[in-house]
Design a protein around this motif. Structure first.
Motif, PDB file in Angstrom:
ATOM      1  N   GLY A  86      52.990  47.999  45.457  1.00  0.00           N
ATOM      2  CA  GLY A  86      53.710  46.753  45.959  1.00  0.00           C
ATOM      3  C   GLY A  86      54.725  47.382  46.982  1.00  0.00           C
ATOM      4  O   GLY A  86      55.259  46.625  47.728  1.00  0.00           O
ATOM      5  N   TYR A 128      44.362  38.433  42.064  1.00  0.00           N
ATOM      6  CA  TYR A 128      45.258  37.619  42.456  1.00  0.00           C
ATOM      7  C   TYR A 128      45.291  36.466  41.603  1.00  0.00           C
ATOM      8  O   TYR A 128      44.786  35.262  42.083  1.00  0.00           O
ATOM      9  CB  TYR A 128      45.726  37.249  43.806  1.00  0.00           C
ATOM     10  N   GLY A 172      49.645  43.407  44.985  1.00  0.00           N
ATOM     11  CA  GLY A 172      49.425  42.012  45.087  1.00  0.00           C
ATOM     12  C   GLY A 172      50.755  41.101  45.657  1.00  0.00           C
ATOM     13  O   GLY A 172      51.506  41.680  46.113  1.00  0.00           O
ATOM     14  N   PRO A 173      50.373  39.545  45.494  1.00  0.00           N
ATOM     15  CA  PRO A 173      51.377  38.837  46.246  1.00  0.00           C
ATOM     16  C   PRO A 173      52.742  39.056  45.437  1.00  0.00           C
ATOM     17  O   PRO A 173      52.635  39.662  44.395  1.00  0.00           O
ATOM     18  CB  PRO A 173      50.821  37.322  45.651  1.00  0.00           C
ATOM     19  N   VAL A 225      39.098  38.687  45.998  1.00  0.00           N
ATOM     20  CA  VAL A 225      39.425  39.212  47.229  1.00  0.00           C
ATOM     21  C   VAL A 225      38.580  39.131  48.390  1.00  0.00           C
ATOM     22  O   VAL A 225      38.617  38.892  49.579  1.00  0.00           O
ATOM     23  CB  VAL A 225      40.530  40.533  47.184  1.00  0.00           C
ATOM     24  N   ARG A 283      54.892  43.957  39.561  1.00  0.00           N
ATOM     25  CA  ARG A 283      54.936  44.614  40.797  1.00  0.00           C
ATOM     26  C   ARG A 283      56.244  45.284  41.355  1.00  0.00           C
ATOM     27  O   ARG A 283      57.153  45.036  40.877  1.00  0.00           O
ATOM     28  CB  ARG A 283      54.756  43.260  42.013  1.00  0.00           C
ATOM     29  N   TYR A 336      47.585  30.949  49.313  1.00  0.00           N
ATOM     30  CA  TYR A 336      46.136  31.393  49.970  1.00  0.00           C
ATOM     31  C   TYR A 336      45.205  32.102  48.879  1.00  0.00           C
ATOM     32  O   TYR A 336      44.107  32.066  48.763  1.00  0.00           O
ATOM     33  CB  TYR A 336      46.609  32.646  51.052  1.00  0.00           C
ATOM     34  N   ALA A 337      46.218  32.918  47.952  1.00  0.00           N
ATOM     35  CA  ALA A 337      45.250  33.589  47.066  1.00  0.00           C
ATOM     36  C   ALA A 337      44.550  32.474  45.918  1.00  0.00           C
ATOM     37  O   ALA A 337      43.458  32.856  45.652  1.00  0.00           O
ATOM     38  CB  ALA A 337      46.264  34.376  46.120  1.00  0.00           C
ATOM     39  N   ARG A 387      43.696  29.501  46.746  1.00  0.00           N
ATOM     40  CA  ARG A 387      42.469  29.029  47.653  1.00  0.00           C
ATOM     41  C   ARG A 387      41.451  29.857  47.595  1.00  0.00           C
ATOM     42  O   ARG A 387      40.314  29.314  47.498  1.00  0.00           O
ATOM     43  CB  ARG A 387      42.949  28.819  49.185  1.00  0.00           C
ATOM     44  N   ASN A 388      41.532  31.101  47.473  1.00  0.00           N
ATOM     45  CA  ASN A 388      40.249  32.159  47.249  1.00  0.00           C
ATOM     46  C   ASN A 388      39.714  31.692  46.106  1.00  0.00           C
ATOM     47  O   ASN A 388      38.315  31.850  46.018  1.00  0.00           O
ATOM     48  CB  ASN A 388      40.824  33.424  47.522  1.00  0.00           C
ATOM     49  N   ASP A 396      50.736  32.052  45.047  1.00  0.00           N
ATOM     50  CA  ASP A 396      50.491  32.189  46.374  1.00  0.00           C
ATOM     51  C   ASP A 396      49.313  31.237  46.814  1.00  0.00           C
ATOM     52  O   ASP A 396      48.272  31.460  46.306  1.00  0.00           O
ATOM     53  CB  ASP A 396      50.131  33.608  46.802  1.00  0.00           C
TER      54      ASP A 396
END
Lengths: 185, 437
Positions: B401, B69, B374-375, B37, B381, B76-77, B79-80, B74
């Motif tokens: 969540g 994550y 989280g996502p 993150v 969650r 974007y997660a 991609r991190n 997700d």
């Protein structure tokens, strides 16, 4: 500090933690990409429970759900503002939303440090619990030289604590600029 | 002039013979830890400030552990994690624990000790508030943001204000139904979520020193929930034994001077402790289990850096063994090693894994999972108006969540007993009676 910050106040309560400032599910967006970073502004303070969001009445979003920037420039909090996680996304989100200062009776230390070292937002401490004296939507003005906050709507002023040790980093605009200025990099 | 353990570490790291609480010093950093993150923005700041081609200050001192994550769709997660992977490859970092590889660990604060990065007398900064966990090893360890981490990545240094120390002493043997989590929930309830702000919190007394490393880690882990800067336990043979089994690196343990000055000292009699909960929506909203007994629940959760260690599952399994859970129960081991250990650790003729599975619990992969929400597709969650009892660390609104959910924090014993009945339950009702020797 000669900086004057003037704008509308947004008032929240005690112990506003970083999940309320920016809920964890939104931490996935890039902080650099101009398209993505806007979402931090949209979701800033979106984790605050509805009845506590925009005191005293509550029920007010900090940023309208269809916008990326907030109408409010100064956030008024109580004790322990920014407690919880170390996420720097929290002061960042407030900055992206357009806020310039927080005034609270106290801060969690990581939030305070992140706000200062990243140069995102100025974390002022007040002596009085201003939740009692300022309402969401009031026009307020912070004078960083005189260390006071004026509620222009009611005409009353309240003292702020001096920024202390960190004033040089705040003035420089963050830890990197401070370190560069002092030949540390 | 005498110093506390925390003052001594900071004096050493800043090249001084002595520091006073309240002073600001620049310290040399021994370990910088980051995750999925906060790693990508840290890397972004590092490159922005030091240049696209800049190298980290010491690649042996940078530890990157993706854990937040991981098991999500997700984009974007995911991609991190890609950003971490590319950076680790580009910088040739030896201490990167990639997702999808055999090196993948899970929750950083538990993986750090497993891999030998929590060494007495050293300075650890991490981009996560629960970095304070490592104080259990007599290390100075605290959470920082991305900017500070980016600064360290390039310079190996950071400014830090020397904290005063609050000392918490537990006298006497801890009763068998009480866990470290009960101690720290009691402390946070007593001092409040800002009671330790800017300060070190030290845990001492025979009640603490008789704990294993995992119990001590539960104490220091939740220092941040009291607002503390770092938590600390004086290192001893238990510490050295744990650390030496996991690293060959030399370290120099430091200790409190006998006449060190403390901000305050609180003493608890261990025999008077009760199983505790933190009620919604704050870790300092304390109650004894007796005071909230029979509160109806819809979910139980055992996991995280706080309550997802092997000893936490051993405790929960002792309670759950032979029962079925009465509410949805999620079991999330902190690390891949612990997940494997669940399958090879036996209690009363059954593996821990089988005990939980046969009780009807949902078994998860090693990661932070639902501790911080989280996502939306995160395992366990909270999505609506659940009432959850959890071994995790925070129950602020929305933490797991859903803003509408309610979370009670408790020990693995209490969570396990409550999972069986579906109501908040005193673990003594289900704990096997100890055979006296």
């Amino acid at each position: 500090m000669s900086k004057i910050i003037k704008g509308k106040a947004f008032v929240v309560g005690n112990d506003i933690d970083t999940d309320q400032i920016i809920p964890a599910e939104h931490l996935v967006y890039s902080l650099d990409d101009p398209e993505e970073r806007r979402f931090y502004g949209r979701f800033a303070l979106s984790g605050v429970p509805e009845d506590k969001s925009g005191l005293p009445e509550g029920g007010l979003p900090f940023t309208d759900p269809d916008k990326f920037e907030s109408d409010y420039k100064i956030i008024i909090g109580g004790k322990n503002f920014g407690c919880g996680s170390s996420r720097e996304h929290a002061p960042f989100a407030l900055q992206v939303a357009g806020a310039e200062a927080v005034v609270a009776t106290g801060y969690a230390r990581i939030f305070f440090r992140n706000a200062v070292d990243g140069g995102f937002i100025i974390p002022y401490e007040s002596h009085d619990d201003l939740i009692e004296h300022i309402s969401t939507g009031d026009e307020v003005e912070i004078d960083g030289e005189l260390n006071i906050i004026k509620n222009l709507t009611t005409g009353k002023s309240y003292p702020l604590k001096k920024l202390g040790d960190v004033v040089d980093i705040v003035d420089a605009g963050g830890i990197f600029k401070y370190a560069a200025k002092h030949g540390m990099l | 002039m005498s110093m506390t353990l925390t003052e001594k570490i900071l004096a050493k790291a800043s090249g001084r013979t002595h520091v006073n609480a309240g002073e600001t010093v620049w310290v040399d950093v021994d370990v910088l830890m980051t995750h999925d993150v906060c790693g990508p923005p840290t890397i972004g700041i590092f490159k922005r400030e030091f240049g696209e081609d800049a190298r980290v200050w010491d690649k042996d001192k940078v530890v990157i552990i993706p854990d937040h994550y991981i098991f999500t769709n997700d984009k974007y997660a995911n991609r991190n994690v890609d950003i971490l992977r590319a950076f680790a490859a580009d910088q040739d970092l030896p201490h990167y624990y990639d997702v999808g590889s055999e090196r993948y660990k899970g929750v950083c604060h538990v993986a750090m000790p497993e891999e030998g990065f929590t060494r007495p007398g050293e300075v650890l900064f991490g981009t996560d508030s629960h970095t304070c966990t490592a104080g259990a090893f007599g290390q100075f360890a605290t959470g920082i943001g991305n900017t500070d981490a980016g600064f360290i990545m390039g310079t190996g240094k950071l400014w830090v204000k020397v904290p005063e120390t609050m000392k918490f002493i537990f006298e006497g043997e801890i009763p068998p139904h009480i866990m470290a989590k009960d101690l720290i929930l009691r402390i946070i309830g007593d001092i409040g979520v800002d009671g330790g702000t800017y300060r070190a919190m030290e845990f001492a007394g025979d009640g603490v020193m008789n704990m294993d490393m995992e119990g001590r880690m539960t104490l220091t882990n939740m220092v941040i929930e009291g607002g503390g800067k770092n938590g600390v336990v004086e290192p001893d043979e238990v510490t050295f034994d744990y650390v030496r089994k996991r690293t060959n690196k030399e370290f120099t343990p430091l200790y409190n001077d006998p006449d060190a000055k403390y901000h305050s000292v609180r003493t608890y009699k261990s025999s008077e402790l009760e199983p505790m909960v933190a009620k919604p929506h704050s870790p300092d909203n304390k109650a004894t289990v007796g005071e909230v007994k029979n509160t109806p629940l819809t979910r139980a959760y055992i996991g995280s850096c706080t309550g997802g260690k092997l000893s936490d599952f051993e405790a929960a399994a002792r309670v759950i063994k032979g029962h079925e859970v009465g509410v949805e129960t999620y079991v999330v081991p902190a690390t891949t090693k612990i997940r494997e250990d669940l399958k090879t650790t036996w209690y009363d003729g059954e593996t821990l894994w089988d005990i939980f599975q046969n009780a009807g619990a949902h078994m998860g992969e090693a990661s932070c999972a639902a501790c911080l929400g989280g996502p939306s597709d995160t395992f366990g969650r909270l999505q609506g108006e659940e009432v959850c009892i959890s071994t995790t660390n925070r129950n602020f609104p929305g933490r797991m969540g859903s803003k509408k959910a309610q979370v009670y924090l408790a020990s693995p014993y209490t969570v396990a007993a409550s999972a069986i009945t579906g109501n908040i339950t005193d673990p003594r009702e289900y704990l096997p009676v100890e055979e006296t020797v």
